[in-house]
Design a protein around this motif. Structure first.
Motif, PDB file in Angstrom:
ATOM      1  N   GLY A   1       0.771  -1.230   0.000  1.00  0.00           N
ATOM      2  CA  GLY A   1       0.000   0.000   0.000  1.00  0.00           C
ATOM      3  C   GLY A   1       0.803   1.281   0.000  1.00  0.00           C
ATOM      4  N   SER A   2       1.888   1.334   0.710  1.00  0.00           N
ATOM      5  CA  SER A   2       2.656   2.576   0.789  1.00  0.00           C
ATOM      6  C   SER A   2       4.079   2.258   1.213  1.00  0.00           C
ATOM      7  N   TRP A   3       4.838   3.286   1.540  1.00  0.00           N
ATOM      8  CA  TRP A   3       6.236   3.083   1.909  1.00  0.00           C
ATOM      9  C   TRP A   3       6.369   2.490   3.301  1.00  0.00           C
ATOM     10  N   GLY A   4       7.545   1.941   3.575  1.00  0.00           N
ATOM     11  CA  GLY A   4       7.829   1.267   4.843  1.00  0.00           C
ATOM     12  C   GLY A   4       8.305  -0.151   4.571  1.00  0.00           C
ATOM     13  N   GLU A   5       8.636  -0.884   5.648  1.00  0.00           N
ATOM     14  CA  GLU A   5       9.115  -2.254   5.484  1.00  0.00           C
ATOM     15  C   GLU A   5       7.955  -3.236   5.570  1.00  0.00           C
ATOM     16  N   TYR A   6       7.942  -4.172   4.640  1.00  0.00           N
ATOM     17  CA  TYR A   6       6.939  -5.231   4.599  1.00  0.00           C
ATOM     18  C   TYR A   6       7.632  -6.565   4.815  1.00  0.00           C
ATOM     19  N   TYR A   7       6.900  -7.511   5.417  1.00  0.00           N
ATOM     20  CA  TYR A   7       7.478  -8.801   5.803  1.00  0.00           C
ATOM     21  C   TYR A   7       6.565  -9.929   5.329  1.00  0.00           C
ATOM     22  N   TRP A   8       7.168 -10.935   4.691  1.00  0.00           N
ATOM     23  CA  TRP A   8       6.464 -12.133   4.267  1.00  0.00           C
ATOM     24  C   TRP A   8       7.164 -13.325   4.902  1.00  0.00           C
ATOM     25  N   PRO A   9       6.530 -13.950   5.905  1.00  0.00           N
ATOM     26  CA  PRO A   9       7.181 -15.099   6.558  1.00  0.00           C
ATOM     27  C   PRO A   9       7.258 -16.294   5.616  1.00  0.00           C
ATOM     28  N   GLY A  10       8.368 -17.000   5.697  1.00  0.00           N
ATOM     29  CA  GLY A  10       8.519 -18.219   4.907  1.00  0.00           C
ATOM     30  C   GLY A  10       7.714 -19.345   5.522  1.00  0.00           C
ATOM     31  N   GLY A  11       7.418 -20.324   4.720  1.00  0.00           N
ATOM     32  CA  GLY A  11       6.646 -21.475   5.182  1.00  0.00           C
ATOM     33  C   GLY A  11       5.599 -21.844   4.154  1.00  0.00           C
ATOM     34  N   PRO A  12       4.635 -22.663   4.536  1.00  0.00           N
ATOM     35  CA  PRO A  12       3.627 -23.145   3.583  1.00  0.00           C
ATOM     36  C   PRO A  12       2.828 -22.044   2.887  1.00  0.00           C
ATOM     37  N   LYS A  13       2.714 -20.861   3.522  1.00  0.00           N
ATOM     38  CA  LYS A  13       1.980 -19.753   2.891  1.00  0.00           C
ATOM     39  C   LYS A  13       2.926 -18.680   2.373  1.00  0.00           C
ATOM     40  N   GLY A  14       4.192 -19.009   2.263  1.00  0.00           N
ATOM     41  CA  GLY A  14       5.198 -18.065   1.782  1.00  0.00           C
ATOM     42  C   GLY A  14       6.203 -18.777   0.900  1.00  0.00           C
ATOM     43  N   LEU A  15       7.448 -18.351   0.996  1.00  0.00           N
ATOM     44  CA  LEU A  15       8.513 -18.910   0.176  1.00  0.00           C
ATOM     45  C   LEU A  15       9.209 -20.048   0.908  1.00  0.00           C
ATOM     46  N   GLN A  16       9.478 -21.133   0.190  1.00  0.00           N
ATOM     47  CA  GLN A  16      10.199 -22.285   0.724  1.00  0.00           C
ATOM     48  C   GLN A  16      11.111 -22.841  -0.368  1.00  0.00           C
ATOM     49  N   ILE A  17      12.143 -23.538   0.064  1.00  0.00           N
ATOM     50  CA  ILE A  17      12.998 -24.300  -0.842  1.00  0.00           C
ATOM     51  C   ILE A  17      12.927 -25.752  -0.409  1.00  0.00           C
ATOM     52  N   LYS A  18      12.782 -26.636  -1.380  1.00  0.00           N
ATOM     53  CA  LYS A  18      12.727 -28.068  -1.103  1.00  0.00           C
ATOM     54  C   LYS A  18      13.902 -28.733  -1.800  1.00  0.00           C
ATOM     55  N   SER A  19      14.633 -29.539  -1.044  1.00  0.00           N
ATOM     56  CA  SER A  19      15.749 -30.284  -1.620  1.00  0.00           C
ATOM     57  C   SER A  19      15.295 -31.694  -1.970  1.00  0.00           C
ATOM     58  N   LEU A  20      15.546 -32.093  -3.205  1.00  0.00           N
ATOM     59  CA  LEU A  20      15.293 -33.455  -3.653  1.00  0.00           C
ATOM     60  C   LEU A  20      16.624 -34.177  -3.860  1.00  0.00           C
ATOM     61  N   SER A  21      17.681 -33.585  -3.332  1.00  0.00           N
ATOM     62  CA  SER A  21      19.036 -34.111  -3.502  1.00  0.00           C
ATOM     63  C   SER A  21      19.269 -35.311  -2.591  1.00  0.00           C
ATOM     64  N   ASN A  22      20.086 -36.233  -3.061  1.00  0.00           N
ATOM     65  CA  ASN A  22      20.433 -37.384  -2.228  1.00  0.00           C
ATOM     66  C   ASN A  22      21.890 -37.325  -1.765  1.00  0.00           C
ATOM     67  N   VAL A  23      22.496 -36.155  -1.919  1.00  0.00           N
ATOM     68  CA  VAL A  23      23.837 -35.879  -1.396  1.00  0.00           C
ATOM     69  C   VAL A  23      23.765 -34.541  -0.656  1.00  0.00           C
ATOM     70  N   PRO A  24      24.654 -34.286   0.291  1.00  0.00           N
ATOM     71  CA  PRO A  24      24.658 -32.976   0.967  1.00  0.00           C
ATOM     72  C   PRO A  24      24.939 -31.859  -0.045  1.00  0.00           C
ATOM     73  N   ILE A  25      24.197 -30.752   0.099  1.00  0.00           N
ATOM     74  CA  ILE A  25      24.364 -29.622  -0.828  1.00  0.00           C
ATOM     75  C   ILE A  25      24.655 -28.333  -0.071  1.00  0.00           C
ATOM     76  N   ASP A  26      25.236 -27.380  -0.795  1.00  0.00           N
ATOM     77  CA  ASP A  26      25.355 -26.005  -0.337  1.00  0.00           C
ATOM     78  C   ASP A  26      24.371 -25.199  -1.178  1.00  0.00           C
ATOM     79  N   LEU A  27      23.577 -24.364  -0.520  1.00  0.00           N
ATOM     80  CA  LEU A  27      22.542 -23.593  -1.184  1.00  0.00           C
ATOM     81  C   LEU A  27      22.941 -22.122  -1.236  1.00  0.00           C
ATOM     82  N   TYR A  28      22.815 -21.525  -2.410  1.00  0.00           N
ATOM     83  CA  TYR A  28      23.169 -20.126  -2.630  1.00  0.00           C
ATOM     84  C   TYR A  28      21.965 -19.381  -3.193  1.00  0.00           C
ATOM     85  N   VAL A  29      21.943 -18.046  -2.981  1.00  0.00           N
ATOM     86  CA  VAL A  29      20.870 -17.210  -3.502  1.00  0.00           C
ATOM     87  C   VAL A  29      21.449 -15.894  -4.021  1.00  0.00           C
TER      88      VAL A  29
END
Length: 173
Positions: free
Chosen positions: A63-91
């Protein structure tokens, strides 16, 4: 000719019938099975519990200026690993958020959490390590939340501002 006793005849016929219906030997078979599991390094990005493409465009309506927050989780952003080896994740983010009225600096978009309490950190154009040696051993460890923060500067013109966010997984060393 002598006729056998009827009881002896019944015992002999029962014995013959038993021999006809009972196998004379037992059999079995066995076989070795070998399966080769190949190394897999794969992640999925989930938004509101649904898979999105990677990279994906993150549209935000505020709606206007200021800080907005979106919590991660089922109703937000998530990353799912389907890897079968240990990974390092970057963004990383592609750059500033662009809209019809101008831009919002990339430093105003921040991430946090990644399932390990990572503090609020501004996105950058270069990849940043957010989860080291992520090894999934059960389904509850396969998906991690990502909290998002966006600071809208005063005087930002109305419109839709977008940026591409990239996640990459590499095999841990």
């Amino acid at each position: 000719m002598r006729i056998p006793h009827p009881l002896i005849f019944k015992i002999i016929s029962f014995s013959l019938a038993f021999l006809l219906f009972t196998p004379a030997y037992a059999t079995s078979a066995n076989q070795d099975v070998t399966v080769t599991v190949t190394e897999i390094i794969q992640i999925e990005t989930l938004w509101n519990g649904k898979e999105t493409t990677n990279p994906f465009t993150f549209n935000v309506y505020v709606g206007s200026w200021g800080e907005y927050y979106w919590p991660g989780g089922p109703k937000g952003l998530q990353i799912k690993s389907l890897s079968n080896v240990p990974i390092d994740l970057y963004v990383r983010a592609e750059g500033d958020l662009k809209g019809p009225g101008g831009t919002i600096p990339i430093e105003n978009l921040k991430y946090a959490n990644y399932g390990s309490g990572l503090p609020k950190t501004p996105f950058q154009k270069d990849y940043a390590l957010v989860k080291k040696h992520w090894k999934v051993e059960n389904l509850t460890e396969a998906t991690i939340p990502i909290d998002l923060y966006l600071n809208i500067p005063p005087g930002t013109p109305p419109g839709i501002y977008s940026v591409k966010i990239y996640h990459i997984a590499v095999k841990s060393q």
